[in-house]
Design a protein around this motif. Structure first.
Motif, PDB file in Angstrom:
ATOM      1  N   GLY A 177       3.805  -8.748   2.283  1.00  0.00           N
ATOM      2  CA  GLY A 177       4.111  -8.146   3.572  1.00  0.00           C
ATOM      3  C   GLY A 177       4.152  -6.642   3.440  1.00  0.00           C
ATOM      4  O   GLY A 177       3.947  -6.098   2.356  1.00  0.00           O
ATOM      5  N   ARG A 178       4.437  -5.964   4.538  1.00  0.00           N
ATOM      6  CA  ARG A 178       4.532  -4.514   4.468  1.00  0.00           C
ATOM      7  C   ARG A 178       5.857  -4.132   3.807  1.00  0.00           C
ATOM      8  O   ARG A 178       6.855  -4.849   3.931  1.00  0.00           O
ATOM      9  CB  ARG A 178       4.418  -3.906   5.868  1.00  0.00           C
ATOM     10  CG  ARG A 178       5.627  -4.115   6.730  1.00  0.00           C
ATOM     11  CD  ARG A 178       5.406  -3.741   8.186  1.00  0.00           C
ATOM     12  NE  ARG A 178       6.669  -3.790   8.907  1.00  0.00           N
ATOM     13  CZ  ARG A 178       7.305  -4.896   9.248  1.00  0.00           C
ATOM     14  NH1 ARG A 178       6.785  -6.068   8.930  1.00  0.00           N
ATOM     15  NH2 ARG A 178       8.451  -4.840   9.888  1.00  0.00           N
ATOM     16  N   ALA A 202       8.412  -8.788   6.096  1.00  0.00           N
ATOM     17  CA  ALA A 202       8.322  -7.605   5.236  1.00  0.00           C
ATOM     18  C   ALA A 202       8.960  -7.843   3.871  1.00  0.00           C
ATOM     19  O   ALA A 202       9.720  -8.789   3.660  1.00  0.00           O
ATOM     20  CB  ALA A 202       8.997  -6.421   5.920  1.00  0.00           C
ATOM     21  N   ILE A 203       8.648  -6.960   2.955  1.00  0.00           N
ATOM     22  CA  ILE A 203       9.340  -6.854   1.673  1.00  0.00           C
ATOM     23  C   ILE A 203      10.307  -5.680   1.790  1.00  0.00           C
ATOM     24  O   ILE A 203       9.900  -4.567   2.127  1.00  0.00           O
ATOM     25  CB  ILE A 203       8.355  -6.594   0.513  1.00  0.00           C
ATOM     26  CG1 ILE A 203       7.256  -7.660   0.459  1.00  0.00           C
ATOM     27  CG2 ILE A 203       9.103  -6.490  -0.808  1.00  0.00           C
ATOM     28  CD1 ILE A 203       7.717  -9.021   0.038  1.00  0.00           C
ATOM     29  N   THR A 284       2.761   0.019   3.994  1.00  0.00           N
ATOM     30  CA  THR A 284       1.555  -0.594   3.445  1.00  0.00           C
ATOM     31  C   THR A 284       1.856  -2.014   2.985  1.00  0.00           C
ATOM     32  O   THR A 284       3.003  -2.410   2.805  1.00  0.00           O
ATOM     33  CB  THR A 284       1.016   0.201   2.243  1.00  0.00           C
ATOM     34  OG1 THR A 284       2.047   0.272   1.251  1.00  0.00           O
ATOM     35  CG2 THR A 284       0.599   1.584   2.633  1.00  0.00           C
ATOM     36  N   ASN A 285       0.814  -2.778   2.769  1.00  0.00           N
ATOM     37  CA  ASN A 285       0.982  -4.152   2.313  1.00  0.00           C
ATOM     38  C   ASN A 285       1.270  -4.177   0.815  1.00  0.00           C
ATOM     39  O   ASN A 285       0.668  -3.436   0.041  1.00  0.00           O
ATOM     40  CB  ASN A 285      -0.274  -4.982   2.597  1.00  0.00           C
ATOM     41  CG  ASN A 285      -0.052  -6.461   2.374  1.00  0.00           C
ATOM     42  OD1 ASN A 285       0.721  -7.091   3.093  1.00  0.00           O
ATOM     43  ND2 ASN A 285      -0.706  -7.039   1.377  1.00  0.00           N
ATOM     44  N   ILE A 297       1.007  -2.615  -4.779  1.00  0.00           N
ATOM     45  CA  ILE A 297       1.142  -1.865  -3.521  1.00  0.00           C
ATOM     46  C   ILE A 297      -0.201  -1.276  -3.124  1.00  0.00           C
ATOM     47  O   ILE A 297      -0.840  -0.569  -3.916  1.00  0.00           O
ATOM     48  CB  ILE A 297       2.170  -0.727  -3.689  1.00  0.00           C
ATOM     49  CG1 ILE A 297       3.459  -1.231  -4.342  1.00  0.00           C
ATOM     50  CG2 ILE A 297       2.464  -0.056  -2.337  1.00  0.00           C
ATOM     51  CD1 ILE A 297       4.396  -0.115  -4.768  1.00  0.00           C
ATOM     52  N   ASP A 298      -0.618  -1.534  -1.904  1.00  0.00           N
ATOM     53  CA  ASP A 298      -1.832  -0.903  -1.383  1.00  0.00           C
ATOM     54  C   ASP A 298      -1.653   0.601  -1.301  1.00  0.00           C
ATOM     55  O   ASP A 298      -0.537   1.117  -1.141  1.00  0.00           O
ATOM     56  CB  ASP A 298      -2.160  -1.441   0.014  1.00  0.00           C
ATOM     57  CG  ASP A 298      -2.737  -2.842  -0.019  1.00  0.00           C
ATOM     58  OD1 ASP A 298      -3.044  -3.334  -1.111  1.00  0.00           O
ATOM     59  OD2 ASP A 298      -2.887  -3.437   1.078  1.00  0.00           O
ATOM     60  N   SER A 299      -2.764   1.315  -1.339  1.00  0.00           N
ATOM     61  CA  SER A 299      -2.715   2.761  -1.203  1.00  0.00           C
ATOM     62  C   SER A 299      -2.086   3.143   0.146  1.00  0.00           C
ATOM     63  O   SER A 299      -2.290   2.464   1.153  1.00  0.00           O
ATOM     64  CB  SER A 299      -4.123   3.346  -1.273  1.00  0.00           C
ATOM     65  OG  SER A 299      -4.112   4.731  -0.971  1.00  0.00           O
TER      66      SER A 299
END
Length: 302
Positions: A177-178, A202-203, A284-285, A297-299
């Protein structure tokens, strides 16, 4: 979520202090680090102001924030330090204009309030990361802390695992999640306000400074009873600074609180009031795993 543009060598950034005045020498030391990265630095007009009148201070801090946000020559905004009072200026911010002019906004601690407010009302990715005076001064700075800024240039995704920090799993599982959250005290203060953190799907990241174990227990309980953990996908526990004699009690609180959680929980991330202090983009996701414990973690930039 909107991602701000990546930084390039030669870009101009602003350093502001929305939570309190900055130490001049430590700020200059931190600015030299940013300049070595190839950035040109503008300092907010009120970074060093000390105001007894809180209302006057609010207007000055807001002015520095708005000037940096809406100046087309500024590509990123980095907070000098924490303090208190960002909640006071959150209702005055022009979030619609931020959405039309997205750029990097970076800080932590009391800045948590603004990180989540901007993310919530501007749909903009923000950054929980080391601050210029607090974390880049000559006494505290580490190479690992400095490395947190590199993905702002390279657009690389991040992986934090036990090769970088001594992670410990409290509850097993996998969650995606985001990423949302920040300082536990500020997250608790936001409950029942328009700025309450949205954790659905979410996280949640939490970190804290110098809070005794009984207070951490009270804040976690408050979040739980407010429904913050009801539809969450996982919890990332950053650095929870504690007095040496209370450290075991803090660990006991976490174990007791999360032992039966229906989502993954991993602790000991070096995120927050610690050395080194690793940065993360919020909004971010991310993917949190526990076998092995890892946060991917996504950029945060495009």
């Amino acid at each position: 979520m909107i991602k701000p543009c990546a930084l390039q060598e030669g870009d101009r950034i602003a350093v502001i202090a929305p939570a309190g005045s900055s130490d001049r020498e430590k700020l200059q030391q931190g600015i030299r680090v940013l300049e070595k990265m190839g950035l040109k630095v503008t300092i907010g007009r009120h970074v060093f102001d000390v105001e007894e009148n809180l209302a006057a201070a609010d207007q000055k801090r807001l002015a520095d924030l708005h000037e940096a946000l809406f100046d087309p020559a500024i590509r990123g905004i980095f907070c000098a330090n924490g303090g208190f009072g960002t909640a006071r200026i959150a209702p005055m911010i022009d979030y619609a204009k931020i959405q039309r002019n997205p750029k990097i906004f970076w800080g932590y601690s009391d800045i948590t309030y603004l990180l989540n407010a901007i993310q919530k009302f501007s749909d903009l990715v923000t950054f929980h990361g080391p601050m210029v005076a607090s974390d880049l001064n000559d006494e505290i700075r580490t190479a690992e802390t400095e490395s947190s800024f590199l993905p702002l240039f390279t657009r690389e995704s991040l992986t934090y695992d036990s090769r970088k920090m001594p992670l410990k799993t409290l509850t097993h599982g996998t969650g995606e999640g985001r990423l949302v959250g920040g300082n536990l005290d500020l997250l608790t203060n936001g409950l029942g306000t328009p700025f309450q953190v949205n954790t659905k799907g979410a996280i949640l990241l939490i970190e804290e400074i110098a809070a005794p174990s009984f207070l951490i227990n009270a804040m976690l309980t408050h979040l739980k009873q407010a429904g913050v953990f009801d539809e969450i996908e996982g919890v990332v526990i950053g650095y929870l600074q504690a007095e040496p004699g209370d450290y075991a009690n803090v660990k006991g609180v976490l174990q007791d609180f999360f032992s039966c959680a229906p989502f993954p929980v991993v602790e000991n991330f070096l995120i927050g009031h610690c050395k080194p202090n690793y940065g993360v983009p919020l909004g971010t996701n991310v993917k949190l795993t526990t076998s092995p414990p890892r946060l991917i973690i996504d950029s945060g930039v495009m």
